[in-house]
Design an enzyme around this catalytic site. Sequence first.
Site, PDB file in Angstrom:
ATOM      1  N   LYS A 149       9.752  -4.413   1.657  1.00  0.00           N
ATOM      2  CA  LYS A 149       8.847  -4.433   0.496  1.00  0.00           C
ATOM      3  C   LYS A 149       9.020  -3.166  -0.337  1.00  0.00           C
ATOM      4  O   LYS A 149       9.093  -3.219  -1.563  1.00  0.00           O
ATOM      5  CB  LYS A 149       7.389  -4.550   0.965  1.00  0.00           C
ATOM      6  CG  LYS A 149       7.030  -5.958   1.441  1.00  0.00           C
ATOM      7  CD  LYS A 149       5.607  -6.011   1.967  1.00  0.00           C
ATOM      8  CE  LYS A 149       5.347  -7.336   2.662  1.00  0.00           C
ATOM      9  NZ  LYS A 149       4.186  -7.300   3.556  1.00  0.00           N
ATOM     10  N   GLU A 199       7.771  -4.320   6.087  1.00  0.00           N
ATOM     11  CA  GLU A 199       7.276  -3.250   5.214  1.00  0.00           C
ATOM     12  C   GLU A 199       8.422  -2.514   4.504  1.00  0.00           C
ATOM     13  O   GLU A 199       8.333  -2.194   3.328  1.00  0.00           O
ATOM     14  CB  GLU A 199       6.468  -2.275   6.089  1.00  0.00           C
ATOM     15  CG  GLU A 199       5.435  -1.498   5.355  1.00  0.00           C
ATOM     16  CD  GLU A 199       4.143  -2.272   5.107  1.00  0.00           C
ATOM     17  OE1 GLU A 199       4.109  -3.502   5.323  1.00  0.00           O
ATOM     18  OE2 GLU A 199       3.179  -1.624   4.689  1.00  0.00           O
ATOM     19  N   CYS A 228       0.818  -1.228   0.000  1.00  0.00           N
ATOM     20  CA  CYS A 228       0.000   0.000   0.000  1.00  0.00           C
ATOM     21  C   CYS A 228       0.852   1.280   0.000  1.00  0.00           C
ATOM     22  O   CYS A 228       0.442   2.288  -0.570  1.00  0.00           O
ATOM     23  CB  CYS A 228      -0.978  -0.009   1.166  1.00  0.00           C
ATOM     24  SG  CYS A 228      -0.357  -0.789   2.647  1.00  0.00           S
ATOM     25  N   THR A 239      -6.506   1.508   1.449  1.00  0.00           N
ATOM     26  CA  THR A 239      -7.339   0.355   1.077  1.00  0.00           C
ATOM     27  C   THR A 239      -8.036   0.557  -0.270  1.00  0.00           C
ATOM     28  O   THR A 239      -8.601  -0.382  -0.814  1.00  0.00           O
ATOM     29  CB  THR A 239      -8.391   0.011   2.158  1.00  0.00           C
ATOM     30  OG1 THR A 239      -9.257   1.132   2.342  1.00  0.00           O
ATOM     31  CG2 THR A 239      -7.738  -0.370   3.459  1.00  0.00           C
ATOM     32  N   HIS A 295      -2.244   6.522   3.980  1.00  0.00           N
ATOM     33  CA  HIS A 295      -0.819   6.415   4.278  1.00  0.00           C
ATOM     34  C   HIS A 295      -0.133   7.695   3.776  1.00  0.00           C
ATOM     35  O   HIS A 295      -0.204   8.026   2.585  1.00  0.00           O
ATOM     36  CB  HIS A 295      -0.203   5.213   3.566  1.00  0.00           C
ATOM     37  CG  HIS A 295      -0.579   3.886   4.160  1.00  0.00           C
ATOM     38  ND1 HIS A 295      -1.378   3.741   5.271  1.00  0.00           N
ATOM     39  CD2 HIS A 295      -0.213   2.621   3.780  1.00  0.00           C
ATOM     40  CE1 HIS A 295      -1.503   2.446   5.555  1.00  0.00           C
ATOM     41  NE2 HIS A 295      -0.820   1.760   4.664  1.00  0.00           N
ATOM     42  N   GLN A 343       1.722   5.305   8.461  1.00  0.00           N
ATOM     43  CA  GLN A 343       0.704   4.434   7.877  1.00  0.00           C
ATOM     44  C   GLN A 343      -0.509   4.273   8.791  1.00  0.00           C
ATOM     45  O   GLN A 343      -0.394   4.119  10.010  1.00  0.00           O
ATOM     46  CB  GLN A 343       1.323   3.070   7.556  1.00  0.00           C
ATOM     47  CG  GLN A 343       2.464   3.201   6.558  1.00  0.00           C
ATOM     48  CD  GLN A 343       3.074   1.886   6.110  1.00  0.00           C
ATOM     49  OE1 GLN A 343       4.246   1.872   5.751  1.00  0.00           O
ATOM     50  NE2 GLN A 343       2.332   0.805   6.109  1.00  0.00           N
TER      51      GLN A 343
END
Length: 365
Positions: A216, A213, A161, A343, A253, A187
């Site tokens: 990623k 995170e 995200c 989301t 975020h 976040q």
Amino acid sequence: LSVSCTLAGNISGGGRTGSARIALLGATGTVGQRFCELLSGHPYFGEPDLYASGRSAGKTLREFVNLPDAHISPSLLSSSISEVDAQDIVSHNYIAVFSALPSSSAQEIEVRLEKAGLRIFTNASPNRMRPDVPLVVPEVNHEHLRMVWEKRGFIVANGNCSSIGLALALRPLVSLGIEHVEVTTMQALSGAGYPGVPSLDALGNVIPFIDSEEEKLSAEIPKMLGAYSDGKFTPFPVRVDATCTRVPVRDGHMEAVRVQCSSRTDAEEVRRLLASFRSLPQELALPTAPVQPVIVREERDRPQPLLDVNAGSPERARGMAASVGRIRVEGNSIRFVVLTHNTIRGAAGGSVLNAELMYAGGGLH
Ligand SMILES: NC(=O)c1ccc[n+]([C@@H]2O[C@H](COP(=O)([O-])OP(=O)(O)OC[C@H]3O[C@@H](n4cnc5c(N)ncnc54)[C@H](OP(=O)(O)O)[C@@H]3O)[C@@H](O)[C@H]2O)c1
């Protein structure tokens, strides 16, 4: 992509509801509910058949909805949930399967469905870095979809995200010669799913660690900004150093970013590059594509999650635009903050836009 603008214009026009049969795995979760909102009355796709764990099987979606601002159609709210079962899902001949499963269960089920010839659009992380899985933000790297265009079964992944918002802000700046990115994320709680972080840990607090995170972000940004040719992804040569924190915000975020470039620039040029950025989803006027994917805020105290998290128009693209503000430039170094709805653009909306692009281009028939 063999996408016809005329075709996309015809499909998206007229406010019609689509009929292409689709499934949604993980329908009861935070991301699953956003999918239900975005797929309510969708002009290409019919309402999805809903799947979750055995705990939810036989209940209706209505019993799980806990997002106060999600507008889900009455027919979807009354739909009953089935337990995820690969054989059952394969038997339905869906043209696409959206996945909002947790990583722990996604890996096995998604690969089984892919091998059985289904087309999976996933939010889960396990398959993102596979060399044959495109990791797509359509405005950033839609050409990566060529990897799966002719395949019967495939997985197309969304990024993390935070990676998605960052990639949207970086893509327009690539012409300045991006060399190094440092990012600190703030976040939202909804990024941890539901019920997520315990309230007594979150309230009045900042948690300076989110498991895996940072890794990623460092891995996904080079893949997203990279090139695709001859069946291979070549990562973009950039180092990304991230510090990820969880803050007591519901949705959105925020990321404080510093970009080191090889060229000198100024704030005016950076604003212009970001605000004028458009890509194939905008050209095709895809239903969930925001007219302006990156919105530049001039106010000195914007963007803010409370005010800007739902940026994006038209109505179906609400929450799909990234908001960038606090742009400051010194020589080769650019600083800004970027905010995205984790989301929507960072999860469900990202997948829906990937599927719309493939559908409009004839890759899902
Ligand atoms: N939240 C975000 O901002 C965000 C952003 C990007 C990506 N993602 C990724 O999206 C995925 C979903 O995240 P989320 O936040 O929506 O999680 P969540 O709220 O925990 O929801 C998980 C969903 O998966 C279902 N599920 C759990 N275990 C299952 C199993 N063994 N078999 C079948 N279904 C199962 C749950 O069903 P039950 O209700 O029956 O348990 C629920 O529908 C994760 O992979 C996450 O990493 C999330």
